[in-house]
Write a protein that holds these residues in place. Structure first.
Motif, PDB file in Angstrom:
ATOM      1  N   GLY A 129     -43.249 -84.159-116.351  1.00  0.00           N
ATOM      2  CA  GLY A 129     -44.396 -83.748-115.551  1.00  0.00           C
ATOM      3  C   GLY A 129     -44.866 -82.365-115.929  1.00  0.00           C
ATOM      4  O   GLY A 129     -46.078 -82.088-115.943  1.00  0.00           O
ATOM      5  N   PRO A 155     -45.575 -86.628-107.649  1.00  0.00           N
ATOM      6  CA  PRO A 155     -45.557 -86.367-109.089  1.00  0.00           C
ATOM      7  C   PRO A 155     -46.725 -87.000-109.833  1.00  0.00           C
ATOM      8  O   PRO A 155     -47.165 -86.476-110.857  1.00  0.00           O
ATOM      9  CB  PRO A 155     -44.212 -86.956-109.540  1.00  0.00           C
ATOM     10  N   LEU A 187     -49.778 -84.599-110.663  1.00  0.00           N
ATOM     11  CA  LEU A 187     -49.635 -83.352-111.421  1.00  0.00           C
ATOM     12  C   LEU A 187     -50.849 -83.052-112.294  1.00  0.00           C
ATOM     13  O   LEU A 187     -51.423 -81.957-112.224  1.00  0.00           O
ATOM     14  CB  LEU A 187     -48.395 -83.430-112.305  1.00  0.00           C
ATOM     15  N   PHE A 235     -40.803 -82.367-109.432  1.00  0.00           N
ATOM     16  CA  PHE A 235     -41.958 -83.046-110.020  1.00  0.00           C
ATOM     17  C   PHE A 235     -42.158 -82.618-111.478  1.00  0.00           C
ATOM     18  O   PHE A 235     -42.646 -83.387-112.301  1.00  0.00           O
ATOM     19  CB  PHE A 235     -43.221 -82.754-109.226  1.00  0.00           C
ATOM     20  N   GLN A 236     -41.806 -81.361-111.779  1.00  0.00           N
ATOM     21  CA  GLN A 236     -41.894 -80.896-113.161  1.00  0.00           C
ATOM     22  C   GLN A 236     -40.920 -81.649-114.069  1.00  0.00           C
ATOM     23  O   GLN A 236     -41.206 -81.913-115.234  1.00  0.00           O
ATOM     24  CB  GLN A 236     -41.564 -79.405-113.245  1.00  0.00           C
ATOM     25  N   ALA A 287     -43.375 -88.348-116.892  1.00  0.00           N
ATOM     26  CA  ALA A 287     -44.735 -88.631-116.411  1.00  0.00           C
ATOM     27  C   ALA A 287     -45.537 -89.276-117.525  1.00  0.00           C
ATOM     28  O   ALA A 287     -45.543 -88.782-118.655  1.00  0.00           O
ATOM     29  CB  ALA A 287     -45.425 -87.353-115.942  1.00  0.00           C
TER      30      ALA A 287
END
Length: 523
Positions: free
Chosen positions: A13, A142, A145, A172-173, A177
């Motif tokens: 993400g 997420p 983002l 979330f990082q 993703a």
């Protein structure tokens, strides 16, 4: 078997967020990261087109982002560590808000599932961010983002420009993703001048009403100033710039446009009896409230809007000049050298020597009145240059803004004309200048006191006693500027006379491999 490379790493993400920002035009990230930003730090290795610049203090990062945005016209990004990191950068975000600089702050946060436990660095980031942010969002899932990052970048860049803040939870990082289709970049709308306002101002000027054009934003571009000079020549209107403009062009045969005085008595007198036309400027108010003096420097019924900040004030002035059939060519102030007597350094001598030394297209970040006002007065005779001032009054802006301007404009020479007390707020800027090899000439006005506070004590009718003196003097012990500079990797010199300063400026101009500091000890 080949060793895995960074390009083999799963696309997180953090990577997708930064990828979206780079695709949207972001080129620089001024960063002071911590644990909750490590995925974003790692992702920067995969995106070399997004330059990472480390600041040792968050106020350096936010001030540098402001300087970069002012000079490039594009959004700058910052990377800050949780609420306390954002809080450390708030003073210069306040200045950036006043400058309408497009900035996107990326603020890392705890993992979404960890927030409920109120860990030591947990804070109310929203309450810290909102007073300086024209746009704020905390990423809630997420999948959002990339879209949230693009929204933040667009919000920052939307006219007239603002500070945007995006909070990014660390979990979330970290999560993988998928790449999302990049949203179509909207075409910027063509600038539109309000013809009715232009005609209304023309009627005022045709009637012979005493008029002041108060210039800000795009009216202080070279194009805007030339048009304003034509109007003044045709009508006798007087011209003033805002007291602390975000950016103004100066010198190189442009009209000599003075800034509206700082103290309210002088500003009120300058505007007295005149219709005040706002060209890219907001209604002028006193910097502070003084008993017995109005907060508004001109009555509301004497204000007339030509163009608001963010609108094409330069084009509005050109249309007004055409409507008035103003002369097409109005001579400005031709560049020329000021005579400077040999002897001890004074503020006037400093202003003139710097004006004489500026190369064409220099950038000058000014913070402090002691030498700042004399320089601006003298600089009408300088080569063409850009002046950046402290728009919000929170000191500690001058050095970081110079840093950011140097990153934005590597082909232009940058000078920081800086008072000694305010320089200490963000002195860490020197290290980043040295690390990035930025050829910034740092000029420290060394008078070893807070001059503006001593002036305000006198205006308040207070005779300084022992405690007042200790709160406004910086001489015990005095700053060792040469040691401070060299400790950050910056060569430094001291000048106590006009001859020494002239030589030091020539030496600094020849030094192009990084910053140079000159301590200017005033008599």
């Amino acid at each position: 078997m080949n060793e895995p490379t960074l390009s083999d790493a799963p696309r997180s993400g953090a990577f997708r967020l930064l990828q979206a920002l780079a695709a949207g035009g972001a080129e620089v990230c001024f960063a002071n990261p911590g644990t909750t930003e490590m995925p974003l730090v790692g992702a920067l290795d995969l995106l070399p087109q997004l330059r990472a610049v480390l600041g040792l203090f968050e106020g350096v990062c936010t001030g540098a982002a402001d300087g970069y945005a002012r000079m490039s016209g594009r959004p700058a990004t910052t990377l800050l560590h949780l609420g306390p990191g954002l809080a450390n950068g708030l003073a210069n975000l306040h200045n950036a808000r006043r400058a309408r600089s497009p900035i996107l702050n990326l603020v890392g946060d705890h993992a979404s599932w960890h927030l409920a436990y109120d860990a030591p660095l947990t804070s109310d980031i929203a309450s810290l961010a909102r007073p300086v942010s024209g746009w704020y969002r905390a990423i809630a899932q997420p999948q959002a983002l990339q879209a949230d990052a693009v929204d933040g970048l667009r919000a920052a860049a939307a006219s007239p420009g603002c500070v945007a803040t995006l909070v990014v939870p660390v979990d979330f990082q970290q999560l993988p993703a998928p790449e999302q289709r990049a949203p179509t970049q909207p075409r910027p709308a063509a600038p539109v001048v309000d013809a009715a306002r232009v005609e209304a101002v023309a009627r005022v000027l045709h009637a012979g009403t005493p008029t002041v054009l108060l210039l800000g934003d795009r009216a202080l571009s070279a194009r805007g100033q030339v048009a304003a000079g034509r109007i003044a020549a045709a009508t006798g209107a007087r011209l003033y710039a805002e007291t602390f403009p975000a950016r103004t062009e100066r010198g190189g045969a442009l009209p000599d446009i003075d800034r509206l005085p700082y103290f309210p008595e002088a500003a009120i007198q300058a505007l007295d009896g005149a219709q005040v036309v706002l060209a890219g400027a907001i209604a002028p108010v006193a910097y502070f409230g003084y008993e017995g003096l109005p907060s508004r420097l001109a009555p509301e019924d004497r204000l007339q809007l030509l163009a608001a900040p963010g609108e094409p004030a330069d084009l509005a002035l050109e249309q007004l000049a055409e409507l008035l059939q103003a002369p097409r060519v109005v001579p400005g102030v031709a560049p020329q050298q000021w005579p400077v007597q040999a002897g001890p350094l004074t503020p006037v001598a400093v202003g003139r020597l710097l004006s004489n030394a500026l190369p064409d297209q220099a950038i000058v970040s000014v913070e402090g009145g002691t030498c700042g006002y004399p320089f601006v007065t003298a600089s009408a005779q300088a080569a063409r240059h850009t002046v950046l001032t402290n728009t919000g009054g929170a000191i500690g802006q001058g050095l970081p803004v110079a840093l950011g301007a140097a990153v934005a404009c590597p082909d232009r020479r940058v000078y920081a004309l800086q008072s000694d007390g305010s320089a200490q707020y963000t002195i860490q800027s020197l290290w980043t200048m040295a690390r990035e090899r930025l050829p910034v000439v740092v000029l420290i006005t060394s008078n070893r006191r807070y001059g503006i506070l001593q002036t305000e004590l006198g205006r308040s009718g207070i005779e300084a006693g022992e405690q007042s003196k200790r709160l406004t003097l910086l001489d015990d012990p005095p700053f060792d500027w040469l040691a401070l500079a060299r400790g950050y990797g910056v060569p430094a010199h001291t000048a106590t006379t006009t001859e020494e300063l002239q030589r030091a400026l020539a030496h600094a101009q020849a030094h192009t491999e990084g910053p140079v500091l000159i301590e200017m000890r005033l008599a």
